[in-house]
Motif scaffolding. Sequence first.
Motif, PDB file in Angstrom:
ATOM      1  N   SER A  58     -29.280 -22.353 -52.878  1.00 34.28           N
ATOM      2  CA  SER A  58     -29.653 -21.265 -53.090  1.00 34.28           C
ATOM      3  C   SER A  58     -29.794 -20.560 -51.019  1.00 34.28           C
ATOM      4  CB  SER A  58     -30.974 -21.244 -53.446  1.00 34.28           C
ATOM      5  OG  SER A  58     -31.629 -22.307 -52.846  1.00 34.28           O
ATOM      6  N   GLU A  59     -30.539 -21.636 -50.047  1.00 31.12           N
ATOM      7  CA  GLU A  59     -30.237 -21.156 -48.678  1.00 31.12           C
ATOM      8  C   GLU A  59     -29.713 -20.461 -48.184  1.00 31.12           C
ATOM      9  OE1 GLU A  59     -33.635 -24.252 -47.302  1.00 31.12           O
ATOM     10  OE2 GLU A  59     -32.322 -25.428 -48.171  1.00 31.12           O
ATOM     11  N   LYS A  60     -28.387 -21.863 -48.555  1.00 35.35           N
ATOM     12  CA  LYS A  60     -26.697 -20.917 -48.032  1.00 35.35           C
ATOM     13  C   LYS A  60     -26.630 -19.882 -48.714  1.00 35.35           C
ATOM     14  CE  LYS A  60     -25.047 -25.649 -48.070  1.00 35.35           C
ATOM     15  NZ  LYS A  60     -23.694 -26.461 -47.636  1.00 35.35           N
ATOM     16  N   ALA A  61     -26.731 -19.173 -50.457  1.00 36.12           N
ATOM     17  CA  ALA A  61     -26.049 -17.755 -50.254  1.00 36.12           C
ATOM     18  C   ALA A  61     -27.427 -17.066 -49.940  1.00 36.12           C
ATOM     19  CB  ALA A  61     -27.038 -17.492 -51.789  1.00 36.12           C
ATOM     20  N   PHE A  62     -28.846 -17.464 -49.696  1.00 38.30           N
ATOM     21  CA  PHE A  62     -29.272 -16.506 -49.140  1.00 38.30           C
ATOM     22  C   PHE A  62     -28.624 -16.026 -47.476  1.00 38.30           C
ATOM     23  CE2 PHE A  62     -32.611 -16.095 -45.525  1.00 38.30           C
ATOM     24  CZ  PHE A  62     -33.055 -14.538 -45.889  1.00 38.30           C
ATOM     25  N   MET A  63     -28.754 -16.777 -46.848  1.00 45.19           N
ATOM     26  CA  MET A  63     -27.807 -16.333 -44.935  1.00 45.19           C
ATOM     27  C   MET A  63     -26.859 -16.356 -45.776  1.00 45.19           C
ATOM     28  SD  MET A  63     -28.109 -20.365 -43.850  1.00 45.19           S
ATOM     29  CE  MET A  63     -27.249 -20.006 -42.430  1.00 45.19           C
ATOM     30  N   ALA A  64     -25.997 -15.747 -46.691  1.00 44.92           N
ATOM     31  CA  ALA A  64     -24.704 -15.863 -46.244  1.00 44.92           C
ATOM     32  C   ALA A  64     -25.127 -13.649 -46.913  1.00 44.92           C
ATOM     33  CB  ALA A  64     -24.105 -15.573 -47.621  1.00 44.92           C
ATOM     34  N   ALA A  65     -25.749 -13.584 -47.581  1.00 42.96           N
ATOM     35  CA  ALA A  65     -26.377 -12.034 -48.190  1.00 42.96           C
ATOM     36  C   ALA A  65     -27.158 -11.644 -47.103  1.00 42.96           C
ATOM     37  CB  ALA A  65     -27.167 -12.339 -49.070  1.00 42.96           C
ATOM     38  N   ALA A  66     -27.934 -12.017 -46.340  1.00 45.53           N
ATOM     39  CA  ALA A  66     -28.635 -11.915 -44.891  1.00 45.53           C
ATOM     40  C   ALA A  66     -28.191 -11.428 -43.647  1.00 45.53           C
ATOM     41  CB  ALA A  66     -29.646 -12.428 -44.350  1.00 45.53           C
ATOM     42  N   HIS A  67     -26.987 -11.715 -43.668  1.00 42.62           N
ATOM     43  CA  HIS A  67     -25.937 -11.429 -42.423  1.00 42.62           C
ATOM     44  C   HIS A  67     -25.127 -10.283 -43.167  1.00 42.62           C
ATOM     45  CE1 HIS A  67     -22.247 -12.287 -39.968  1.00 42.62           C
ATOM     46  NE2 HIS A  67     -23.408 -12.650 -39.295  1.00 42.62           N
ATOM     47  N   VAL A  68     -25.002 -10.261 -43.980  1.00 43.69           N
ATOM     48  CA  VAL A  68     -23.997  -8.840 -44.811  1.00 43.69           C
ATOM     49  C   VAL A  68     -24.855  -7.747 -44.799  1.00 43.69           C
ATOM     50  CG1 VAL A  68     -22.673  -7.483 -46.895  1.00 43.69           C
ATOM     51  CG2 VAL A  68     -22.072 -10.344 -45.986  1.00 43.69           C
ATOM     52  N   ALA A  69     -26.034  -7.728 -44.659  1.00 36.55           N
ATOM     53  CA  ALA A  69     -26.837  -7.228 -45.108  1.00 36.55           C
ATOM     54  C   ALA A  69     -27.605  -6.040 -43.558  1.00 36.55           C
ATOM     55  CB  ALA A  69     -28.292  -7.775 -45.394  1.00 36.55           C
ATOM     56  N   GLY A  70     -27.397  -7.240 -42.786  1.00 40.74           N
ATOM     57  CA  GLY A  70     -27.127  -7.103 -41.288  1.00 40.74           C
ATOM     58  C   GLY A  70     -26.050  -6.494 -40.415  1.00 40.74           C
ATOM     59  N   LEU A  71     -25.467  -6.938 -40.807  1.00 36.88           N
ATOM     60  CA  LEU A  71     -23.375  -6.071 -40.785  1.00 36.88           C
ATOM     61  C   LEU A  71     -23.919  -4.669 -41.262  1.00 36.88           C
ATOM     62  CD1 LEU A  71     -21.036  -8.628 -41.196  1.00 36.88           C
ATOM     63  CD2 LEU A  71     -22.080  -8.479 -38.527  1.00 36.88           C
ATOM     64  N   TYR A  72     -24.092  -4.340 -42.415  1.00 41.34           N
ATOM     65  CA  TYR A  72     -24.749  -3.182 -43.061  1.00 41.34           C
ATOM     66  C   TYR A  72     -25.058  -1.907 -42.170  1.00 41.34           C
ATOM     67  CZ  TYR A  72     -25.670   0.292 -46.737  1.00 41.34           C
ATOM     68  OH  TYR A  72     -25.796   1.883 -47.499  1.00 41.34           O
ATOM     69  N   GLU A  73     -26.144  -2.853 -42.048  1.00 37.94           N
ATOM     70  CA  GLU A  73     -27.471  -1.857 -41.158  1.00 37.94           C
ATOM     71  C   GLU A  73     -27.008  -1.178 -40.016  1.00 37.94           C
ATOM     72  OE1 GLU A  73     -30.670  -3.865 -43.091  1.00 37.94           O
ATOM     73  OE2 GLU A  73     -30.266  -3.006 -44.272  1.00 37.94           O
ATOM     74  N   ILE A  74     -26.814  -2.348 -39.087  1.00 39.31           N
ATOM     75  CA  ILE A  74     -25.711  -1.964 -37.994  1.00 39.31           C
ATOM     76  C   ILE A  74     -24.755  -1.077 -37.914  1.00 39.31           C
ATOM     77  CG2 ILE A  74     -24.303  -3.097 -35.802  1.00 39.31           C
ATOM     78  CD1 ILE A  74     -25.740  -5.748 -36.327  1.00 39.31           C
ATOM     79  N   GLU A  75     -24.441  -0.728 -39.211  1.00 41.60           N
ATOM     80  CA  GLU A  75     -23.126   0.149 -39.612  1.00 41.60           C
ATOM     81  C   GLU A  75     -23.102   1.257 -39.310  1.00 41.60           C
ATOM     82  OE1 GLU A  75     -19.013   1.789 -38.613  1.00 41.60           O
ATOM     83  OE2 GLU A  75     -20.315  -0.516 -37.612  1.00 41.60           O
ATOM     84  N   VAL A  76     -24.144   1.718 -39.770  1.00 42.43           N
ATOM     85  CA  VAL A  76     -25.872   2.038 -40.634  1.00 42.43           C
ATOM     86  C   VAL A  76     -25.988   3.040 -39.237  1.00 42.43           C
ATOM     87  CG1 VAL A  76     -27.630   3.457 -41.662  1.00 42.43           C
ATOM     88  CG2 VAL A  76     -25.687   2.023 -43.038  1.00 42.43           C
ATOM     89  N   GLY A  77     -26.837   1.801 -38.011  1.00 43.90           N
ATOM     90  CA  GLY A  77     -27.518   3.032 -37.075  1.00 43.90           C
ATOM     91  C   GLY A  77     -26.069   3.080 -36.173  1.00 43.90           C
ATOM     92  N   ARG A  78     -24.987   2.810 -35.985  1.00 45.72           N
ATOM     93  CA  ARG A  78     -24.513   3.520 -34.762  1.00 45.72           C
ATOM     94  C   ARG A  78     -23.811   4.939 -35.184  1.00 45.72           C
ATOM     95  NH1 ARG A  78     -20.481  -2.118 -34.669  1.00 45.72           N
ATOM     96  NH2 ARG A  78     -21.658  -4.093 -33.557  1.00 45.72           N
TER      97      ARG A  78
END
Length: 281
Positions: A139-159
Amino acid sequence: MTSIKNKPFLPTSQRPLAGLLIVAAGLLAAGCDRGAPNTDANGMAPNTPAASGVGPGVGNSPTNAGAPPPDSPENSRTGSRVGIPQGSPEAGMATPENTPTTGGVGAVAPSPGAAASAAPPASGTSSTAPGPAVPLSASEKAFMAAAHVAGLYEIEVGRIGAERAQDTKVKALAGHLVSEHSVANDALRGLAALRNVELPTSLPPDRQADIDKLKKAPAAQFDETMVQAVVIPAHQDDIARFERAQQDARDPELKAFIQRTLPTLHQHLKSAQTLALPPKS
């Protein structure tokens, strides 16, 4: 001296005075014949070597008639020990040799206890470093993967928002999305490298579809679409995901990352909700 026998006979009234003169003359003669003890022709005591080997000896100074002897307990006029130089350690006064100075003024040397209390504590006595790492759960590994994808998504939205937004506050929010989610993702990648966790580097198809829709949104509705349809729901999902992980995570550094990032997510959500409020009449 002239003998009294050669003097004419004195009257009876002058005989006592003559006797006194004879006695005085005898005493004077006796004093002239006796030399001053332990002095030379100049009234100096014999040249006795100094005990320390430096400077004149004890007998090299003129005799000080009438001065109290060196071992006298105290000088009644000065209150100091006689024969002890003023300013010496025996006299109870500070001297340049045994007193530290500050700016030319004598200062009291610190006591050993004060010096010990002023010393800095030894390094390593207290530490706030995270505890030892434990193997990450699934579950910790899954959280890290999902948090990284969410960060990538919001960075692109911000751009996209930084390029297309018309409202200055929306543009400012877009800038915060880019900068602060980039910082969070960098920290997450560093932790993943330490824990040998592989993170996704691209958006999944559903997130990429949302990005494509945002890019095609009409200019007049872009600000509202970005805030209402993208930023608010995305951060609501992020906060719920981070709060669940905060309860379940066992790795100390992962928990620290979650605690540092949650306030930023809350701030982004609050800013977006403020922008979405209708203007006050």
